[in-house]
Design an enzyme around this catalytic site. Sequence first.
Site, PDB file in Angstrom:
ATOM      1  CE1 TYR A   1      -8.966  -5.610   0.538  1.00  0.00           C
ATOM      2  CE2 TYR A   1      -7.339  -3.857   0.428  1.00  0.00           C
ATOM      3  CZ  TYR A   1      -7.756  -5.069   0.929  1.00  0.00           C
ATOM      4  OH  TYR A   1      -6.962  -5.732   1.828  1.00  0.00           O
TER       5      TYR A   1
ATOM      6  N   PRO B   1     -10.041   1.643   4.242  1.00  0.00           N
ATOM      7  CG  PRO B   1     -10.324   1.461   6.546  1.00  0.00           C
ATOM      8  CD  PRO B   1      -9.876   0.689   5.342  1.00  0.00           C
TER       9      PRO B   1
ATOM     10  CB  THR C   1       6.882   3.774  -0.425  1.00  0.00           C
ATOM     11  OG1 THR C   1       5.657   3.635  -1.129  1.00  0.00           O
ATOM     12  CG2 THR C   1       6.597   4.519   0.867  1.00  0.00           C
ATOM     13  CG  ASP C   2       4.529   4.932  -5.330  1.00  0.00           C
ATOM     14  OD1 ASP C   2       4.263   4.261  -4.320  1.00  0.00           O
ATOM     15  OD2 ASP C   2       4.062   4.657  -6.465  1.00  0.00           O
ATOM     16  CD  GLU C   3       1.398   2.936  -0.192  1.00  0.00           C
ATOM     17  OE1 GLU C   3       0.868   3.321   0.857  1.00  0.00           O
ATOM     18  OE2 GLU C   3       1.217   1.811  -0.683  1.00  0.00           O
TER      19      GLU C   3
ATOM     20  CG  ASN D   1       2.072  -0.831  -5.645  1.00  0.00           C
ATOM     21  OD1 ASN D   1       2.060   0.397  -5.573  1.00  0.00           O
ATOM     22  ND2 ASN D   1       1.263  -1.599  -4.941  1.00  0.00           N
TER      23      ASN D   1
ATOM     24  CE1 TYR E   1       5.288   0.908   4.477  1.00  0.00           C
ATOM     25  CE2 TYR E   1       3.962   1.883   2.729  1.00  0.00           C
ATOM     26  CZ  TYR E   1       5.136   1.278   3.148  1.00  0.00           C
ATOM     27  OH  TYR E   1       6.149   1.059   2.252  1.00  0.00           O
TER      28      TYR E   1
ATOM     29  CE  LYS F   1       9.374   3.227   3.862  1.00  0.00           C
ATOM     30  NZ  LYS F   1      10.479   2.302   4.218  1.00  0.00           N
TER      31      LYS F   1
ATOM     32  CB  THR G   1       8.719  -9.235  11.527  1.00  0.00           C
ATOM     33  OG1 THR G   1       8.746  -9.102  10.099  1.00  0.00           O
ATOM     34  CG2 THR G   1       9.545  -8.132  12.174  1.00  0.00           C
TER      35      THR G   1
ATOM     36  CB  ALA H   1      14.477  -3.278   8.361  1.00  0.00           C
TER      37      ALA H   1
END
Length: 338
Positions: A207, A274, A125-127, A179, A150, A154, A36, A82
């Site tokens: 931001y 946002p 991810t920790d998100e 991160n 996102y 995940k 991509t 991926a």
Amino acid sequence: MKIIVTGGAGFIGSCFVRMALRERWAEHVINLDKLTYAGNPDNLRAIGEDARYRFAQIDICDSEAVGRLFEAESPDAIIHFAAESHVDRSIHSPAPVIQTNFNGTFTLLEAARRNRIARFVHVSTDEVYGSIEPPHEADENFPLRASSPYSASKAGSDLLALSYYTTYKLNVSVTRASNNYGPYQFPEKLIPLMISNALEDKPLPVYGDGQQIRDWLYVEDHCRAIQSVLEKGRPGEVYNVGGNRSLPNLEVVERILQATGKPESLITRVTDRPGHDRRYALTNAKLTRETGWEPKVSFEQGLLATVDWYRNNHSWVQRVKSGEYRRFYELNYANRSE
Ligand code: NAD
Ligand code: DAU
């Protein structure tokens, strides 16, 4: 060991491929990547003509092509990187994110189950834990409270991967990292964007109030953690991977200005993201206890190495900053000034 790495032309995947060959973690490495906008064969140029490496340009959502590759290669393990990995892109355009991150992971899990692949490491991810109030930090049992398309994609793919252990006894482990930063990171993410803009004397778009907190992990430390989980992680288990270095975004940007010798006046406050998560925080205790892994590269060392890399790889930066990059930059940053 023969391994298939998905997303091996991206930032973290390419680091894993280079290290796997250099440090002989595997005898054969097959890189399954769609290429991509984020996949870049230049990231693997250092490998040269190494006979232990093979590239297969395949979309992880293409079940037939994935099935054919797994059947033909009979790998011992899949390391699944991926993904559509950028939160801002997932906000502008969620469909490809859900398709690749959720459906693509499903395709790989099915192919692994059908072909009786012995090991599957799903890189997450920790998100997925969402924003965490101080002084708390997430362990692996912390509730999933994803905020963006996102992180929701995940979180969904993590649960799907774990269900393949519970239901089919596929030997799956999930890693959840904080991160990452380091060489070859696509300059849409905070650190490479700020470094490359600073080196070109362009504005640094922070931001909101810039007080959002992230934990920073040098990419090679992350790849070593994944290798530890591949070797020693238990099936059906989740492992957090953090860098033990939490910083507000504004402080990261100020350190980049110091390292590049550029003025604070480049900082530009722009409208917030946002649903922006205020703080991520996680503990590595389980991974360290079970595998002995811990992060080795300090943020000071890692940031200087990263700034040097971007300074010395101007042509790589110029190539990736053309075309699609410019289109997204316009979309994300136009009309955003506060
Ligand atoms: P990246 O965007 O740099 O690279 C993604 C790679 O996946 C690219 O090579 C791309 O071509 C490939 N890809 C995308 N869609 C594909 C598809 N449908 N089929 C096949 N290949 C496809 O991402 P990254 O930053 O290296 O992240 C790798 C993984 O690590 C992701 O799963 C991400 O969620 C996870 N992660 C990233 C970070 C971070 O800070 N970057 C932190 C924790 C976890
Ligand atoms: O926490 C792990 C996650 O880290 C990974 O799962 C993701 O794949 C990866 O992209 C990253 O997500 P973030 O949203 O935290 O990273 P990003 O670099 O996009 O942003 C880091 C912080 O910096 C975040 O608070 C938003 C802010 N930011 C980002 C950009 C691109 C800015 O202030 N300005 C910017 O221009």
